[in-house]
Design a protein around this motif. Structure first.
Motif, PDB file in Angstrom:
ATOM      1  N   ARG A  30     -39.943   6.113  -6.294  1.00 32.10           N
ATOM      2  CA  ARG A  30     -38.599   6.669  -6.081  1.00 32.10           C
ATOM      3  C   ARG A  30     -37.996   7.109  -7.402  1.00 32.10           C
ATOM      4  NH1 ARG A  30     -35.128   5.313  -1.728  1.00 32.10           N
ATOM      5  NH2 ARG A  30     -37.096   4.720  -0.728  1.00 32.10           N
ATOM      6  N   ASP A  31     -37.214   8.192  -7.400  1.00 34.40           N
ATOM      7  CA  ASP A  31     -36.482   8.579  -8.601  1.00 34.40           C
ATOM      8  C   ASP A  31     -35.642   7.397  -9.068  1.00 34.40           C
ATOM      9  OD1 ASP A  31     -37.580  11.061  -8.401  1.00 34.40           O
ATOM     10  OD2 ASP A  31     -35.727  12.106  -7.890  1.00 34.40           O
ATOM     11  N   PHE A  32     -35.787   7.035 -10.343  1.00 36.11           N
ATOM     12  CA  PHE A  32     -35.173   5.823 -10.870  1.00 36.11           C
ATOM     13  C   PHE A  32     -34.306   6.160 -12.076  1.00 36.11           C
ATOM     14  CE2 PHE A  32     -35.670   2.012 -13.735  1.00 36.11           C
ATOM     15  CZ  PHE A  32     -34.872   1.155 -12.989  1.00 36.11           C
ATOM     16  N   PHE A  33     -33.091   5.618 -12.091  1.00 34.12           N
ATOM     17  CA  PHE A  33     -32.145   5.833 -13.181  1.00 34.12           C
ATOM     18  C   PHE A  33     -31.599   4.490 -13.649  1.00 34.12           C
ATOM     19  CE2 PHE A  33     -32.107   9.624 -10.556  1.00 34.12           C
ATOM     20  CZ  PHE A  33     -32.130  10.664 -11.475  1.00 34.12           C
ATOM     21  N   ILE A  34     -31.228   4.416 -14.927  1.00 37.35           N
ATOM     22  CA  ILE A  34     -30.645   3.205 -15.490  1.00 37.35           C
ATOM     23  C   ILE A  34     -29.252   3.538 -16.011  1.00 37.35           C
ATOM     24  CG2 ILE A  34     -30.960   1.299 -17.096  1.00 37.35           C
ATOM     25  CD1 ILE A  34     -33.882   2.030 -17.326  1.00 37.35           C
ATOM     26  N   THR A  35     -28.287   2.679 -15.686  1.00 38.67           N
ATOM     27  CA  THR A  35     -26.918   2.875 -16.153  1.00 38.67           C
ATOM     28  C   THR A  35     -26.360   1.551 -16.649  1.00 38.67           C
ATOM     29  OG1 THR A  35     -26.093   2.524 -13.904  1.00 38.67           O
ATOM     30  CG2 THR A  35     -26.399   4.811 -14.612  1.00 38.67           C
ATOM     31  N   GLY A  36     -25.288   1.624 -17.420  1.00 36.92           N
ATOM     32  CA  GLY A  36     -24.661   0.411 -17.914  1.00 36.92           C
ATOM     33  C   GLY A  36     -23.572   0.741 -18.913  1.00 36.92           C
ATOM     34  N   GLU A  37     -22.963  -0.305 -19.474  1.00 33.91           N
ATOM     35  CA  GLU A  37     -21.834  -0.093 -20.382  1.00 33.91           C
ATOM     36  C   GLU A  37     -21.827  -1.151 -21.482  1.00 33.91           C
ATOM     37  OE1 GLU A  37     -18.555  -0.509 -17.673  1.00 33.91           O
ATOM     38  OE2 GLU A  37     -18.568  -2.693 -17.794  1.00 33.91           O
ATOM     39  N   SER A  38     -21.033  -0.896 -22.503  1.00 27.68           N
ATOM     40  CA  SER A  38     -20.776  -1.845 -23.584  1.00 27.68           C
ATOM     41  C   SER A  38     -22.060  -2.177 -24.348  1.00 27.68           C
ATOM     42  CB  SER A  38     -20.112  -3.098 -23.011  1.00 27.68           C
ATOM     43  OG  SER A  38     -19.611  -3.917 -24.037  1.00 27.68           O
ATOM     44  N   TYR A  39     -22.428  -3.465 -24.456  1.00 32.32           N
ATOM     45  CA  TYR A  39     -23.658  -3.805 -25.173  1.00 32.32           C
ATOM     46  C   TYR A  39     -24.896  -3.268 -24.469  1.00 32.32           C
ATOM     47  CZ  TYR A  39     -26.646  -6.266 -28.435  1.00 32.32           C
ATOM     48  OH  TYR A  39     -27.573  -6.541 -29.415  1.00 32.32           O
ATOM     49  N   ALA A  40     -24.758  -2.855 -23.214  1.00 32.59           N
ATOM     50  CA  ALA A  40     -25.866  -2.168 -22.544  1.00 32.59           C
ATOM     51  C   ALA A  40     -26.152  -0.829 -23.209  1.00 32.59           C
ATOM     52  CB  ALA A  40     -25.568  -1.972 -21.054  1.00 32.59           C
ATOM     53  N   GLY A  41     -25.298  -0.423 -24.144  1.00 34.08           N
ATOM     54  CA  GLY A  41     -25.622   0.711 -24.992  1.00 34.08           C
ATOM     55  C   GLY A  41     -26.884   0.463 -25.795  1.00 34.08           C
ATOM     56  N   HIS A  42     -27.247  -0.807 -25.967  1.00 34.08           N
ATOM     57  CA  HIS A  42     -28.557  -1.179 -26.509  1.00 34.08           C
ATOM     58  C   HIS A  42     -29.562  -1.368 -25.385  1.00 34.08           C
ATOM     59  CE1 HIS A  42     -27.627  -2.729 -30.853  1.00 34.08           C
ATOM     60  NE2 HIS A  42     -26.932  -1.650 -30.570  1.00 34.08           N
ATOM     61  N   TYR A  43     -29.183  -2.189 -24.376  1.00 37.00           N
ATOM     62  CA  TYR A  43     -30.129  -2.512 -23.305  1.00 37.00           C
ATOM     63  C   TYR A  43     -30.723  -1.280 -22.632  1.00 37.00           C
ATOM     64  CZ  TYR A  43     -27.986  -7.242 -23.173  1.00 37.00           C
ATOM     65  OH  TYR A  43     -27.533  -8.503 -23.462  1.00 37.00           O
ATOM     66  N   VAL A  44     -29.865  -0.321 -22.284  1.00 37.99           N
ATOM     67  CA  VAL A  44     -30.304   0.799 -21.443  1.00 37.99           C
ATOM     68  C   VAL A  44     -31.310   1.703 -22.152  1.00 37.99           C
ATOM     69  CG1 VAL A  44     -29.547   2.868 -20.203  1.00 37.99           C
ATOM     70  CG2 VAL A  44     -28.270   0.718 -19.951  1.00 37.99           C
ATOM     71  N   PRO A  45     -31.006   2.222 -23.352  1.00 34.64           N
ATOM     72  CA  PRO A  45     -32.027   3.049 -24.021  1.00 34.64           C
ATOM     73  C   PRO A  45     -33.264   2.254 -24.416  1.00 34.64           C
ATOM     74  CG  PRO A  45     -30.101   2.783 -25.435  1.00 34.64           C
ATOM     75  CD  PRO A  45     -29.720   2.257 -24.090  1.00 34.64           C
ATOM     76  N   GLN A  46     -33.102   0.976 -24.771  1.00 31.80           N
ATOM     77  CA  GLN A  46     -34.272   0.160 -25.136  1.00 31.80           C
ATOM     78  C   GLN A  46     -35.194  -0.046 -23.942  1.00 31.80           C
ATOM     79  OE1 GLN A  46     -32.161  -3.208 -26.691  1.00 31.80           O
ATOM     80  NE2 GLN A  46     -32.186  -2.463 -28.801  1.00 31.80           N
ATOM     81  N   LEU A  47     -34.622  -0.333 -22.773  1.00 33.81           N
ATOM     82  CA  LEU A  47     -35.439  -0.485 -21.569  1.00 33.81           C
ATOM     83  C   LEU A  47     -36.058   0.846 -21.178  1.00 33.81           C
ATOM     84  CD1 LEU A  47     -36.556  -2.030 -19.160  1.00 33.81           C
ATOM     85  CD2 LEU A  47     -34.320  -1.756 -18.031  1.00 33.81           C
ATOM     86  N   SER A  48     -35.310   1.922 -21.307  1.00 33.32           N
ATOM     87  CA  SER A  48     -35.850   3.250 -21.005  1.00 33.32           C
ATOM     88  C   SER A  48     -37.039   3.559 -21.902  1.00 33.32           C
ATOM     89  CB  SER A  48     -34.759   4.320 -21.180  1.00 33.32           C
ATOM     90  OG  SER A  48     -33.676   4.103 -20.299  1.00 33.32           O
ATOM     91  N   GLN A  49     -36.908   3.235 -23.171  1.00 32.06           N
ATOM     92  CA  GLN A  49     -38.007   3.439 -24.112  1.00 32.06           C
ATOM     93  C   GLN A  49     -39.226   2.603 -23.712  1.00 32.06           C
ATOM     94  OE1 GLN A  49     -37.799   1.481 -27.998  1.00 32.06           O
ATOM     95  NE2 GLN A  49     -38.244   3.465 -28.981  1.00 32.06           N
ATOM     96  N   ALA A  50     -38.985   1.348 -23.321  1.00 26.73           N
ATOM     97  CA  ALA A  50     -40.086   0.466 -22.916  1.00 26.73           C
ATOM     98  C   ALA A  50     -40.814   1.030 -21.698  1.00 26.73           C
ATOM     99  CB  ALA A  50     -39.550  -0.929 -22.616  1.00 26.73           C
ATOM    100  N   ILE A  51     -40.064   1.599 -20.760  1.00 25.32           N
ATOM    101  CA  ILE A  51     -40.677   2.181 -19.558  1.00 25.32           C
ATOM    102  C   ILE A  51     -41.505   3.408 -19.909  1.00 25.32           C
ATOM    103  CG2 ILE A  51     -40.192   3.362 -17.373  1.00 25.32           C
ATOM    104  CD1 ILE A  51     -37.736   1.512 -17.102  1.00 25.32           C
ATOM    105  N   VAL A  52     -40.932   4.286 -20.726  1.00 23.46           N
ATOM    106  CA  VAL A  52     -41.636   5.512 -21.118  1.00 23.46           C
ATOM    107  C   VAL A  52     -42.936   5.162 -21.844  1.00 23.46           C
ATOM    108  CG1 VAL A  52     -41.536   7.524 -22.646  1.00 23.46           C
ATOM    109  CG2 VAL A  52     -39.590   6.976 -21.172  1.00 23.46           C
ATOM    110  N   ARG A  53     -42.881   4.201 -22.735  1.00 20.73           N
ATOM    111  CA  ARG A  53     -44.081   3.815 -23.483  1.00 20.73           C
ATOM    112  C   ARG A  53     -45.092   3.102 -22.584  1.00 20.73           C
ATOM    113  NH1 ARG A  53     -41.843   1.728 -29.426  1.00 20.73           N
ATOM    114  NH2 ARG A  53     -41.118   3.790 -30.157  1.00 20.73           N
ATOM    115  N   TYR A  54     -44.614   2.306 -21.635  1.00 19.45           N
ATOM    116  CA  TYR A  54     -45.522   1.632 -20.707  1.00 19.45           C
ATOM    117  C   TYR A  54     -46.243   2.657 -19.835  1.00 19.45           C
ATOM    118  CZ  TYR A  54     -47.240  -1.499 -17.060  1.00 19.45           C
ATOM    119  OH  TYR A  54     -48.042  -2.177 -16.170  1.00 19.45           O
TER     120      TYR A  54
END
Length: 485
Positions: free
Chosen positions: A194-218
């Protein structure tokens, strides 16, 4: 074309239509896995209304050796969930080091407490802390929404190894969240691909791009798409310590909340400081700034703060007319969550393991934020990497937040030095300016007028317009588009 060929062509089209119809039918009637059935949530305490969507909650173990398990709450879309994308929401943190201290955002807060119960989720909590009401602007109108309490020690997430709670950091949080997703898709196989998106706020300004990077690299490592990540969106996001500090100080000074002297000292003593580990001299001037600020809510500088002894005048409460129901902006929503999620009957309904539940559930964990191990000073390098990968990336900012204000975000976006595709202009919601936006090559920035740090809390209708445009990959509506419609 001969009559026979026309007949054969028509027969082929009918056959393809039937196959498509069967496929949609089968997807819609997918047989739940045994664990899905166990995770299915029934009627919740304080829920005196019916809902049209299914929801699930429970644990996913992300590390068998130490027994780390993350708690999730998943809501299917209100209509036709099989046709809607999957969206993960992550919350970051709040200031916890000092009472009412601005300028510092910490990790360690619950996505259940904030994202679900007072922002984008369908089930919100009334002032009594015991009764639910349906959020008319829930994002599950446009997506299937997954809320995750991450890392361990936050919300109902736990570890069998106590030292895990003392060793959280950005790196392990991304690794555990990736492991969670891979296992969650095994539990909910109908959402694989399924098309998958990640969203969030505040300190998730770290969590969201870091998790996105982990997914892309995986995905690259396995030469496939274990997770069909399409993009991410963050709001009032911690992004780059230098630019975030610079923007915070400028915002507070320009709004007339701190003195010239304090403004200059903040720039002198706190430049290039980490938001997580500040120096003693920086801390001292931050406390002075806090005193000058006074008793306001730095997360939303023009709305009343939540206090125990002061009654907020009704004329200051933001009222939203929704059919025959009037809702008001409530500055104490966090306190209502603390009451509701501590009720034993609520925890039982959400499949919380009694032996693993915290003795007192709290919206944020002091233990997690005070023992945070690693936090890079900037995630702009991740943006540069992921922009090249072709992900859809949006950043939004409520413009009345003084903790990570719109000025901070604009400085960080400018630092990426991206080519402008659509210059700065107003976007509209129901004929009114919803905020301002600029589109770059690989990134869209949008401000939300009158919103604080938690944009969907302060401007729920505008935030729904925002996520609709993001998921559709379309520009935010302009006045011309509003007039044409």
């Amino acid at each position: 074309m001969s009559t026979l060929k026309w007949v054969l062509a028509l027969h082929l089209l009918i056959s393809l239509f039937d196959l498509q119809r069967i496929s949609v039918c089968c997807a819609a009637s997918y047989e739940p896995t045994p664990q899905q059935k166990l995770d299915r949530v029934g009627n919740l305490p304080g829920q005196n209304f019916n809902i049209s969507f299914a929801h699930y909650s429970g644990y996913v173990t992300v590390n068998e050796e130490s027994g780390r398990a993350l708690f999730y709450w998943f809501f299917e879309a209100t209509e036709d969930p099989s046709s809607k994308p999957l969206l993960l929401w992550l919350n970051g943190g709040r200031y916890l080091k000092y009472p009412f201290l601005l300028f510092i955002t910490w990790p360690g807060c619950s996505s259940i407490a904030y994202g679900e119960a007072e922002e984008i989720g369908p089930l919100h909590i009334k002032e009594d802390g015991k009764t639910l009401y349906l959020n008319p602007y829930s994002w599950n109108q446009v997506a299937n929404i997954l809320f995750l309490d991450s890392p361990v020690g936050v919300g109902f997430s736990y570890s069998n190894t106590s030292s895990d709670l003392l060793n959280n950091g950005d790196i392990r949080t991304a690794q555990d969240s990736l492991e969670f997703l891979l296992k969650w898709f095994e539990r909910f196989p109908q959402y694989k691909g399924r098309d998958f998106f990640i969203t969030g706020e505040s300190y998730a300004g770290h969590y969201v791009p870091q998790l996105s990077q982990a997914i892309v690299r995986y995905n690259a490592a396995i030469n496939g798409k274990a997770i069909n990540l399409k993009g991410y969106m963050v709001g009032n996001a911690l992004t780059d310590d230098y630019h975030d500090h610079l923007g915070v100080f400028e915002f507070m000074w320009s709004a007339g909340m701190i003195s010239d002297q304090t403004y200059n000292m903040l720039n002198d003593l706190c430049d290039y400081q980490s938001f997580i580990h500040t120096s003693a001299s920086c801390d001292k001037i931050l406390e002075i700034a806090n005193d000058e600020l006074g008793n306001i809510d730095p997360y939303s500088i023009f709305t009343p703060p939540c206090t125990n002894n002061v009654t907020v005048p009704n004329k200051l409460l933001k009222r939203l007319h929704v059919g025959h129901v009037y809702q008001r902006y409530d500055p104490c929503t966090e306190k209502h969550s603390a009451v509701y999620f501590n009720l034993p009957e609520v925890q039982n309904a959400l499949h919380v393991i009694k032996e693993k539940a915290p003795s007192i559930w709290s919206t944020c964990s002091d233990q997690v934020n005070e023992n945070w191990k690693d936090s890079p000073r900037s995630v702009l390098d991740i943006y540069s990497e992921l922009i090249k990968s072709g992900l859809r990336i949006w950043i939004f900012s409520g413009d009345t937040d003084a903790v990570i204000p719109v000025t901070s975000t604009r400085y960080s976006v400018d630092a990426l030095k991206l080519h402008t595709i659509s210059p700065w202009h107003a976007w509209y919601d129901d004929g009114q300016v919803g905020g301002w936006t600029q589109e770059y090559e690989g990134l869209t920035f949008a401000s939300v007028r009158g919103a604080g740090h938690e944009v969907p809390l302060h401007r729920p209708k505008q935030s729904l317009t925002l996520v609709k445009s993001f998921l559709a990959g379309k520009s935010l509506p302009t006045l011309k588009q509003v007039s044409d419609s």
